[in-house]
Design an enzyme around this catalytic site. Structure first.
Site, PDB file in Angstrom:
ATOM      1  N   HIS A 521       0.818  -1.208   0.000  1.00 16.85           N
ATOM      2  CA  HIS A 521       0.000   0.000   0.000  1.00 16.85           C
ATOM      3  C   HIS A 521       0.856   1.265   0.000  1.00 16.85           C
ATOM      4  CE1 HIS A 521      -3.237  -2.629   2.136  1.00 16.85           C
ATOM      5  NE2 HIS A 521      -3.320  -2.743   0.825  1.00 16.85           N
ATOM      6  N   HIS A 566      -6.637  -0.405   3.413  1.00 18.44           N
ATOM      7  CA  HIS A 566      -6.215  -0.795   2.063  1.00 18.44           C
ATOM      8  C   HIS A 566      -6.512   0.426   1.188  1.00 18.44           C
ATOM      9  CE1 HIS A 566      -6.121  -5.136   3.298  1.00 18.44           C
ATOM     10  NE2 HIS A 566      -6.704  -4.518   4.317  1.00 18.44           N
TER      11      HIS A 566
HETATM   12  C1  LIG Z   1      -0.920  -7.542  -4.221  1.00 19.50           C
HETATM   13  C2  LIG Z   1      -1.691  -6.287  -3.860  1.00 19.50           C
HETATM   14  C3  LIG Z   1      -2.828  -6.382  -3.085  1.00 19.50           C
HETATM   15  C4  LIG Z   1      -3.534  -5.229  -2.766  1.00 19.50           C
HETATM   16  N1  LIG Z   1      -4.700  -5.365  -2.077  1.00 19.50           N
HETATM   17  C5  LIG Z   1      -5.495  -4.293  -1.930  1.00 19.50           C
HETATM   18  C6  LIG Z   1      -6.798  -4.453  -1.388  1.00 19.50           C
HETATM   19  O1  LIG Z   1      -7.209  -5.560  -1.010  1.00 19.50           O
HETATM   20  N2  LIG Z   1      -7.584  -3.353  -1.298  1.00 19.50           N
HETATM   21  C7  LIG Z   1      -7.146  -2.109  -1.703  1.00 19.50           C
HETATM   22  O2  LIG Z   1      -7.895  -1.140  -1.583  1.00 19.50           O
HETATM   23  N3  LIG Z   1      -5.914  -1.937  -2.203  1.00 19.50           N
HETATM   24  C8  LIG Z   1      -5.094  -2.995  -2.358  1.00 19.50           C
HETATM   25  N4  LIG Z   1      -3.869  -2.833  -2.948  1.00 19.50           N
HETATM   26  C9  LIG Z   1      -3.416  -1.456  -3.313  1.00 19.50           C
HETATM   27  C10 LIG Z   1      -4.218  -0.781  -4.441  1.00 19.50           C
HETATM   28  O3  LIG Z   1      -4.484  -1.666  -5.506  1.00 19.50           O
HETATM   29  C11 LIG Z   1      -3.479   0.470  -4.909  1.00 19.50           C
HETATM   30  O4  LIG Z   1      -3.408   1.371  -3.809  1.00 19.50           O
HETATM   31  C12 LIG Z   1      -4.165   1.202  -6.062  1.00 19.50           C
HETATM   32  O5  LIG Z   1      -4.357   0.359  -7.172  1.00 19.50           O
HETATM   33  C13 LIG Z   1      -3.298   2.403  -6.474  1.00 19.50           C
HETATM   34  O6  LIG Z   1      -3.911   3.067  -7.562  1.00 19.50           O
HETATM   35  P1  LIG Z   1      -3.065   4.036  -8.491  1.00 19.50           P
HETATM   36  O7  LIG Z   1      -3.986   4.521  -9.531  1.00 19.50           O
HETATM   37  O8  LIG Z   1      -2.341   4.995  -7.647  1.00 19.50           O
HETATM   38  O9  LIG Z   1      -1.914   3.105  -9.130  1.00 19.50           O
HETATM   39  P2  LIG Z   1      -1.967   1.741  -9.911  1.00 19.50           P
HETATM   40  O10 LIG Z   1      -3.206   0.996  -9.609  1.00 19.50           O
HETATM   41  O11 LIG Z   1      -0.680   1.057  -9.628  1.00 19.50           O
HETATM   42  O12 LIG Z   1      -2.046   2.164 -11.442  1.00 19.50           O
HETATM   43  C14 LIG Z   1      -0.962   2.749 -12.120  1.00 19.50           C
HETATM   44  C15 LIG Z   1      -1.069   2.413 -13.597  1.00 19.50           C
HETATM   45  O13 LIG Z   1      -0.081   3.140 -14.294  1.00 19.50           O
HETATM   46  C16 LIG Z   1       0.554   2.301 -15.240  1.00 19.50           C
HETATM   47  N5  LIG Z   1       1.905   2.821 -15.450  1.00 19.50           N
HETATM   48  C17 LIG Z   1       2.919   2.878 -14.554  1.00 19.50           C
HETATM   49  N6  LIG Z   1       4.006   3.408 -15.118  1.00 19.50           N
HETATM   50  C18 LIG Z   1       3.676   3.703 -16.395  1.00 19.50           C
HETATM   51  C19 LIG Z   1       4.389   4.271 -17.485  1.00 19.50           C
HETATM   52  N7  LIG Z   1       5.662   4.652 -17.367  1.00 19.50           N
HETATM   53  N8  LIG Z   1       3.746   4.406 -18.672  1.00 19.50           N
HETATM   54  C20 LIG Z   1       2.442   4.033 -18.816  1.00 19.50           C
HETATM   55  N9  LIG Z   1       1.730   3.481 -17.812  1.00 19.50           N
HETATM   56  C21 LIG Z   1       2.338   3.327 -16.621  1.00 19.50           C
HETATM   57  C22 LIG Z   1       0.543   0.946 -14.577  1.00 19.50           C
HETATM   58  O14 LIG Z   1       0.722  -0.097 -15.521  1.00 19.50           O
HETATM   59  C23 LIG Z   1      -0.818   0.948 -13.922  1.00 19.50           C
HETATM   60  O15 LIG Z   1      -1.815   0.495 -14.801  1.00 19.50           O
HETATM   61  C24 LIG Z   1      -3.093  -3.954  -3.226  1.00 19.50           C
HETATM   62  C25 LIG Z   1      -1.934  -3.873  -3.994  1.00 19.50           C
HETATM   63  C26 LIG Z   1      -1.234  -5.022  -4.314  1.00 19.50           C
HETATM   64  C27 LIG Z   1       0.009  -4.914  -5.157  1.00 19.50           C
END
Ligand SMILES: Cc1cc2nc3c(=O)[nH]c(=O)nc-3n(C[C@H](O)[C@H](O)[C@H](O)COP(=O)(O)OP(=O)(O)OC[C@H]3O[C@@H](n4cnc5c(N)ncnc54)[C@H](O)[C@@H]3O)c2cc1C
Length: 589
Positions: A521, A566
């Site tokens: 997280h 989470h």
């Molecule tokens: C194993 C695991 C279990 C988890 N369990 C939970 C849970 O049960 N409940 C919960 O609420 N949260 C959970 N989380 C955390 C949650 O999923 C994240 O906090 C959330 O997805 C973050 O959202 P975000 O949009 O910040 O980033 P992300 O979801 O990481 O999205 C970022 C996106 O940007 C893309 N990207 C990155 N770099 C580039 C680039 N250079 N060029 C183009 N695209 C790029 C990636 O491919 C990705 O699609 C978990 C995480 C993991 C890894």
């Protein structure tokens, strides 16, 4: 052509055309320009793309490094969530640097790649943290719009609460006043019972002062033991792809370019305006595209700081020493990485009604998967646990008097239990109760840095887990508290053996250092800080990068502190708030 044939052709055309029209696989299909270019299709980027493209006068391009993913059974079946990472096609497959306080172990650090980002590979638990957690954001940013009262409508706006597939009565399992029913992200309570459910609820009745039952941990008042709420829509995983449904993708002003990794953001000739994105489509040579209004990074807590650093936005001294010309001196880029740490305790139990039995019986597993495929019922409709607990150290704990309280306030949890009816990996024999235990108010923090000028190389991820001494005290206390839970008469004759095999302080600490992992997280690597503050923080409360024009960040990296939760619920709410901030900057809704 007879009528039947022409009808079939029409049907085929209808099926093929509108749904996929704005998913682009090749950069050759891009329009000449877009008002907004958004990088990353996780919760931040997907929700923002949807909301900005609600305005037909805006044109929006969403760029994602990975592919579509949405037809994968492993992603869609909630109970299979533990199979999605690490070391799979859906994961960036990062690892941490050796963790000094965890016996120098290198840990997996999964991040999802593809539509949905990490929300497509996470374990679906939907938690918002405490009111105090979100109010802390308002305090740290000096902006009340980031506090609980303003953010609750955004949590609700993103949410589509749906009733569990087994249609059981859920009075006393959630509080409808705190939920949204018209949003995009499915949230539900468990749709299949498990044999330990009644023991957990009985424990809250037998030991109510230590383990109070809570109807709903997402009301801002999070403490207690209650039914899990999970990111599930009628038995199927609900990732941020829900914001990119076929009807949304049919909007003529939204394009989504897949298999495209962004390398850098580039300044325009006029100084600190960063509206040009540099990328590689299908690993081909680098191209650029300029947004006519704004470029928005939503690449997550690892991807966003990595792009910024490679672009020359970060600590100017460090960037210079690496050979990257510094364009904007923002020393907080990549710093303050804060993450939860957790460790599982496992018990051998006197029952065959656990998931271990299912995993060892191929015909039963196949039958249950078939049941999910045909009716979306059965154990596969839920995530790994039906109940969670969010609890605190006692108020007179010597840990609090020695170290101070690392939580956001006295109604915010220090630790969490997830009650799992069996192990998720195949074991040769035995039946188990597994309780992952998380420190959800950690004081430790680390960083994301780079050690290469190649923007496609992996960043160095150092969550620096347990670097602050209070964190191991909390975990140790949490393990002992979980034993008190299991020692309640509700579990009599059920537990055969505690497999943790650690009792003294030193044994418990060694168990933690040898087994604890990230709970995945990470936040705060491009944190918000108040307007005018330049000593720390990367973005202002309107999410614009400090000192830059045309560049914002909308993802987990901007959270100014880590909620005891989470994290995806918070990112959806951040993106909903961001969409309103951006729309109002252009005098539109
Ligand atoms: C194993 C695991 C279990 C988890 N369990 C939970 C849970 O049960 N409940 C919960 O609420 N949260 C959970 N989380 C955390 C949650 O999923 C994240 O906090 C959330 O997805 C973050 O959202 P975000 O949009 O910040 O980033 P992300 O979801 O990481 O999205 C970022 C996106 O940007 C893309 N990207 C990155 N770099 C580039 C680039 N250079 N060029 C183009 N695209 C790029 C990636 O491919 C990705 O699609 C978990 C995480 C993991 C890894």
């Amino acid at each position: 052509m007879n009528i039947l044939k022409s009808n079939l052709l029409l049907l085929l055309l209808l099926l093929l055309s509108p749904i996929s029209c704005s998913i682009l696989h090749s950069s050759a299909d891009l329009a000449d320009s877009y008002d907004f270019i958004i990088v990353g299709a996780g919760p931040g980027g997907s929700a923002l793309s949807n909301r900005l493209s609600e305005n037909p006068s805006f044109s929006v391009l969403l760029i994602e490094a990975g592919g579509a993913n949405n037809d994968s059974l492993t992603i869609n079946v909630p109970l299979l969530c533990t199979k999605l990472t690490p070391n799979t096609q859906w994961d960036w497959n990062y690892t941490t640097t050796p963790q000094n306080h965890l016996n120098n172990r290198v840990l997996p650090f999964p991040r999802g790649i593809g539509l949905g980002g990490t929300s497509a590979v996470n374990c679906l638990v939907y938690t918002r943290g405490s009111k105090q957690n979100i109010d802390k954001w308002a305090e740290l940013t000096n902006d009340s719009s980031w506090g609980w009262d303003s953010m609750l409508p955004y949590f609700k706006k993103s949410e589509k609460f749906n009733f569990p597939v087994d249609k059981h009565n859920i009075t006393n399992q959630f509080n409808p006043l705190f939920h949204g029913f018209d949003g995009y992200i499915g949230v539900s309570v468990p749709g299949a019972s498990r044999s330990i459910d009644s023991r957990i609820i009985n424990t809250t009745q037998l030991l109510p002062s230590q383990f109070p039952f809570t109807v709903d941990m997402n009301t801002g008042d999070q403490l207690g033991v209650g039914w899990v709420q999970a990111l599930i829509d009628k038995g199927v995983r609900s990732s941020s792809v829900a914001y990119l449904s076929p009807s949304v993708l049919a909007r003529p002003n939204l394009d989504v370019l897949l298999q495209t990794q962004v390398s850098r953001v580039l300044p325009s000739s006029s100084g600190n305006t960063f509206t040009t994105v540099e990328f590689s489509n299908h690993n081909n040579s680098l191209q650029t595209l300029t947004a006519s209004k704004e470029l928005i990074l939503s690449a997550g807590s690892i991807g966003t700081p990595s792009i910024l650093l490679h672009s020359g936005i970060g600590n100017a001294t460090t960037l210079s020493s690496l050979g990257i010309p510094p364009l904007l001196n923002l020393p907080s880029v990549g710093q303050n990485l804060t993450d939860h740490i957790g460790v599982s305790t496992t018990y051998l139990v006197n029952s065959t009604h656990t998931y271990d039995t299912v995993l060892r019986n191929t015909s039963l597993s196949t039958h249950l998967l078939h049941q999910w495929l045909t009716t979306k019922t059965g154990i596969n409709v839920d995530t790994s646990e039906n109940h969670l607990a969010f609890l605190r150290l006692p108020s007179n704990s010597p840990v609090l008097s020695s170290f101070g309280d690392p939580a956001a306030g006295n109604e915010t949890a220090h630790f969490e239990f997830l009650f799992q009816n069996g192990l998720s990996q195949l074991t040769p024999s035995g039946n188990y109760l597994n309780i992952p235990i998380g420190n959800v108010s950690p004081k430790s923090s680390g960083s994301v840095t780079i050690n290469s000028t190649n923007p496609f190389s992996s960043p160095l991820i150092n969550p620096n887990l347990l670097s602050s001494p209070v964190d191991i005290h909390i975990l140790r206390h949490a393990i002992l508290t979980s034993r008190e839970f299991i020692n309640s008469p509700a579990w009599s004759r059920y537990i055969l053996q505690d497999l943790t095999n650690a009792s003294s302080v030193s044994e418990l600490d060694e168990f933690i250092r040898a087994n604890a992992v990230s709970f995945f997280h990470p936040v705060s690597t491009a944190s918000m800080s108040p307007y005018g503050v330049t000593e720390w923080g990367v973005v202002d409360p309107d999410l614009r990068v400090k000192g830059a024009k045309g560049l914002r960040i909308v993802d987990a990296s901007v959270a100014p502190s880590l909620p005891a939760a989470h994290t995806s619920a918070a990112v959806y709410a951040i993106a909903e708030h961001a969409a309103d901030i951006i729309k109002s900057a252009y005098h539109t809704k």
